[in-house]
Design a protein around this motif. Structure first.
Motif, PDB file in Angstrom:
ATOM      1  N   LEU A   4      53.550  45.545  42.552  1.00 44.95           N
ATOM      2  CA  LEU A   4      52.760  45.120  43.714  1.00 44.95           C
ATOM      3  C   LEU A   4      51.312  45.010  43.288  1.00 44.95           C
ATOM      4  N   THR A   5      50.523  44.293  44.063  1.00 44.05           N
ATOM      5  CA  THR A   5      49.087  44.326  43.813  1.00 44.05           C
ATOM      6  C   THR A   5      48.490  45.511  44.571  1.00 44.05           C
ATOM      7  N   ALA A   6      47.353  45.998  44.092  1.00 43.58           N
ATOM      8  CA  ALA A   6      46.581  47.026  44.809  1.00 43.58           C
ATOM      9  C   ALA A   6      45.125  46.859  44.411  1.00 43.58           C
TER      10      ALA A   6
ATOM     11  N   LEU B 259      51.360  48.537  39.117  1.00 40.99           N
ATOM     12  CA  LEU B 259      50.382  48.017  40.076  1.00 40.99           C
ATOM     13  C   LEU B 259      49.485  47.036  39.335  1.00 40.99           C
ATOM     14  N   LEU B 260      49.282  45.896  39.968  1.00 39.69           N
ATOM     15  CA  LEU B 260      48.392  44.872  39.418  1.00 39.69           C
ATOM     16  C   LEU B 260      47.133  44.827  40.262  1.00 39.69           C
ATOM     17  N   VAL B 261      45.991  45.098  39.639  1.00 44.53           N
ATOM     18  CA  VAL B 261      44.720  44.858  40.317  1.00 44.53           C
ATOM     19  C   VAL B 261      44.464  43.360  40.115  1.00 44.53           C
ATOM     20  N   GLY B 262      44.978  42.577  41.062  1.00 45.15           N
ATOM     21  CA  GLY B 262      44.975  41.120  40.915  1.00 45.15           C
ATOM     22  C   GLY B 262      43.630  40.532  41.315  1.00 45.15           C
ATOM     23  N   ASP B 263      43.344  39.369  40.742  1.00 40.76           N
ATOM     24  CA  ASP B 263      42.125  38.675  41.179  1.00 40.76           C
ATOM     25  C   ASP B 263      42.335  38.059  42.558  1.00 40.76           C
ATOM     26  N   SER B 264      43.550  38.228  43.122  1.00 41.85           N
ATOM     27  CA  SER B 264      43.779  37.890  44.529  1.00 41.85           C
ATOM     28  C   SER B 264      42.894  38.762  45.422  1.00 41.85           C
ATOM     29  N   ALA B 265      42.273  39.800  44.853  1.00 44.17           N
ATOM     30  CA  ALA B 265      41.240  40.567  45.581  1.00 44.17           C
ATOM     31  C   ALA B 265      40.177  39.617  46.124  1.00 44.17           C
TER      32      ALA B 265
ATOM     33  N   VAL C 194      45.222  44.988  35.000  1.00 41.04           N
ATOM     34  CA  VAL C 194      44.071  44.408  35.711  1.00 41.04           C
ATOM     35  C   VAL C 194      43.859  42.951  35.265  1.00 41.04           C
ATOM     36  N   ASP C 195      43.680  42.072  36.236  1.00 44.16           N
ATOM     37  CA  ASP C 195      43.433  40.659  35.927  1.00 44.16           C
ATOM     38  C   ASP C 195      42.061  40.450  35.296  1.00 44.16           C
ATOM     39  N   LEU C 196      42.017  39.654  34.242  1.00 51.14           N
ATOM     40  CA  LEU C 196      40.723  39.133  33.777  1.00 51.14           C
ATOM     41  C   LEU C 196      40.352  38.009  34.726  1.00 51.14           C
TER      42      LEU C 196
ATOM     43  N   ILE D 165      45.692  44.377  30.497  1.00 52.70           N
ATOM     44  CA  ILE D 165      45.080  43.283  31.271  1.00 52.70           C
ATOM     45  C   ILE D 165      46.072  42.134  31.430  1.00 52.70           C
ATOM     46  N   LYS D 166      45.788  41.272  32.406  1.00 52.40           N
ATOM     47  CA  LYS D 166      46.571  40.052  32.582  1.00 52.40           C
ATOM     48  C   LYS D 166      45.603  38.869  32.535  1.00 52.40           C
ATOM     49  N   LEU D 167      46.066  37.778  31.955  1.00 50.94           N
ATOM     50  CA  LEU D 167      45.269  36.544  31.995  1.00 50.94           C
ATOM     51  C   LEU D 167      46.194  35.355  32.186  1.00 50.94           C
TER      52      LEU D 167
ATOM     53  N   GLY E  75      50.933  37.958  30.333  1.00 53.17           N
ATOM     54  CA  GLY E  75      50.623  36.541  30.527  1.00 53.17           C
ATOM     55  C   GLY E  75      50.919  36.110  31.956  1.00 53.17           C
ATOM     56  N   HIS E  76      50.576  34.874  32.283  1.00 52.82           N
ATOM     57  CA  HIS E  76      50.799  34.356  33.644  1.00 52.82           C
ATOM     58  C   HIS E  76      50.930  32.838  33.547  1.00 52.82           C
ATOM     59  N   LEU E  77      52.117  32.328  33.884  1.00 48.42           N
ATOM     60  CA  LEU E  77      52.404  30.886  33.806  1.00 48.42           C
ATOM     61  C   LEU E  77      52.969  30.391  35.130  1.00 48.42           C
TER      62      LEU E  77
ATOM     63  N   GLY F 119      58.560  37.883  38.324  1.00 53.02           N
ATOM     64  CA  GLY F 119      58.399  36.675  39.120  1.00 53.02           C
ATOM     65  C   GLY F 119      57.713  36.909  40.453  1.00 53.02           C
ATOM     66  N   ILE F 120      56.989  35.874  40.896  1.00 47.95           N
ATOM     67  CA  ILE F 120      56.521  35.798  42.286  1.00 47.95           C
ATOM     68  C   ILE F 120      56.870  34.377  42.714  1.00 47.95           C
ATOM     69  N   GLY F 121      57.927  34.262  43.498  1.00 48.20           N
ATOM     70  CA  GLY F 121      58.428  32.932  43.817  1.00 48.20           C
ATOM     71  C   GLY F 121      59.090  32.288  42.613  1.00 48.20           C
TER      72      GLY F 121
ATOM     73  N   LEU G 156      54.678  41.132  44.464  1.00 46.55           N
ATOM     74  CA  LEU G 156      54.128  40.502  45.664  1.00 46.55           C
ATOM     75  C   LEU G 156      52.713  41.022  45.880  1.00 46.55           C
ATOM     76  N   VAL G 157      51.920  40.221  46.554  1.00 47.79           N
ATOM     77  CA  VAL G 157      50.585  40.660  46.978  1.00 47.79           C
ATOM     78  C   VAL G 157      50.781  41.628  48.147  1.00 47.79           C
ATOM     79  N   MET G 158      50.173  42.806  48.060  1.00 45.61           N
ATOM     80  CA  MET G 158      50.449  43.867  49.054  1.00 45.61           C
ATOM     81  C   MET G 158      50.173  43.413  50.487  1.00 45.61           C
TER      82      MET G 158
HETATM   83  O1  KIV Z   1      46.147  38.114  41.481  1.00 47.07           O
HETATM   84  C1  KIV Z   1      47.321  38.264  41.834  1.00 47.07           C
HETATM   85  O2  KIV Z   1      47.625  38.802  42.899  1.00 47.07           O
HETATM   86  C2  KIV Z   1      48.375  37.801  40.945  1.00 47.07           C
HETATM   87  C3  KIV Z   1      49.780  37.882  41.437  1.00 47.07           C
HETATM   88  C4  KIV Z   1      50.038  36.751  42.343  1.00 47.07           C
HETATM   89  C5  KIV Z   1      50.758  37.940  40.330  1.00 47.07           C
HETATM   90  O3  KIV Z   1      48.101  37.328  39.874  1.00 47.07           O
END
Ligand code: KIV
Length: 271
Positions: free
Chosen positions: A28-30, A47-53, A89-91, A119-121, A143-145, A209-211, A221-223
């Motif tokens: 999940l994202t947080a 937990l992904l600290v996503g740039d969806s923040a 954590v997302d770059l 990290i994720k990019l 990675g993220h594709l 996967g997300i979708g 999923l985004v929390m």
């Molecule tokens: O930033 C994010 O929330 C993400 C997810 C959609 C994987 O990269």
């Protein structure tokens, strides 16, 4: 017993082992301490600290505006809450696309200043050199594709990616480049389920996967979407487990009513 049931701290090796044992990975994202504490206590694997923040915390339309400093602030809060899960954590956009040295410096800031576990990019072949450099410094890279939101202005739409054979083959090619460059895992966003399954079957590393359908090695999923805090975002891939928007709205109306009517605070709620 599940792989993750036996361990104290989820690591990149744990995820690899989960893939080998056919145990699905939950992610999940947080973005803050309180929610991250709940997710970690509940037993989330990653937990992904996503740039969806940038969208759900700051209210921007895209993920592009969030800065490295802001990502580090969110990551520090999440890391302080977590005792068991792996925290990635997302770059953010603009912190790694310039060159591999810039990418490494950004990754090191996230590791040192936030205490992240990796990290994720976003991207394929064009970020392979950066991945090699970052992993060469001992930092795990995810990675993220597929749909990569930092490239939204190039795509022009949030529609499903890689439906046509040419793009699907390109995604497959990029996935194996990311694996060979040293990624410990890859996120696939919004692509056909059959392609998600093909990538997961052909790669040795876990594919989240997300979708991207049911055949991948784990789901993210985004929390705010999973908990129903966002109301107007309803893609087909989303399953809402709560309707917190409505519940919080009702609770807030109840509170306002109690304050206005002098019902709150009562005798027992004061000193
Ligand atoms: O930033 C994010 O929330 C993400 C997810 C959609 C994987 O990269």
């Amino acid at each position: 017993m599940s792989v993750q049931g036996e361990i104290k701290r989820v690591t990149t090796n744990t995820l690899q082992s989960m893939k080998q044992h056919g145990e699905k990975i939950s992610m999940l994202t947080a973005y803050d301490f309180s929610m991250a504490r709940i997710f970690d206590d509940a037993g989330i694997d990653v937990l992904l600290v996503g740039d969806s923040a940038s969208n759900v915390m700051a209210g921007h339309e895209t993920t592009l505006p969030i800065t490295l400093d802001q990502m580090i602030y969110h990551a520090q809060s999440v890391i302080r809450a977590c005792q068991r899960c792996l925290v990635i954590v997302d770059l953010p956009f603009g912190s790694y696309q310039g060159n591999s040295k810039e990418a490494l410096i950004s990754a090191i800031r996230i590791m040192k200043e936030a205490g992240a576990h990796g990290i994720k990019l976003e991207g394929g072949e064009e970020v392979a050199e950066s991945i090699k450099r970052i992993t060469g410094a001992g930092v795990p890279v995810m990675g993220h594709l597929g749909l990569t939101p930092q490239s939204i202005y190039k795509f022009g739409t949030y529609a499903v990616r890689a439906k046509e054979e040419e793009e699907a083959e390109m995604l497959m090619h990029n996935a194996s480049i990311l694996q060979n460059a040293g990624c410990f895992s890859i996120v696939l966003e919004k692509i056909p389920a059959a392609l998600g399954g093909r990538v997961a079957a052909e790669l040795k590393i876990p594919v989240i996967g997300i979708g991207a359908g049911m055949h991948v090695d784990g789901q993210v999923l985004v929390m705010h979407d999973m908990l129903g805090i966002t109301k107007d975002f309803s893609p087909r891939f989303l399953r809402r487990y709560l309707n917190l928007y409505d519940e919080i709205c009702d609770a807030t109306k109840h509170y306002i009513k109690d304050v206005k009517s002098r019902d709150f605070p009562n005798e027992g709620e004061q000193y």
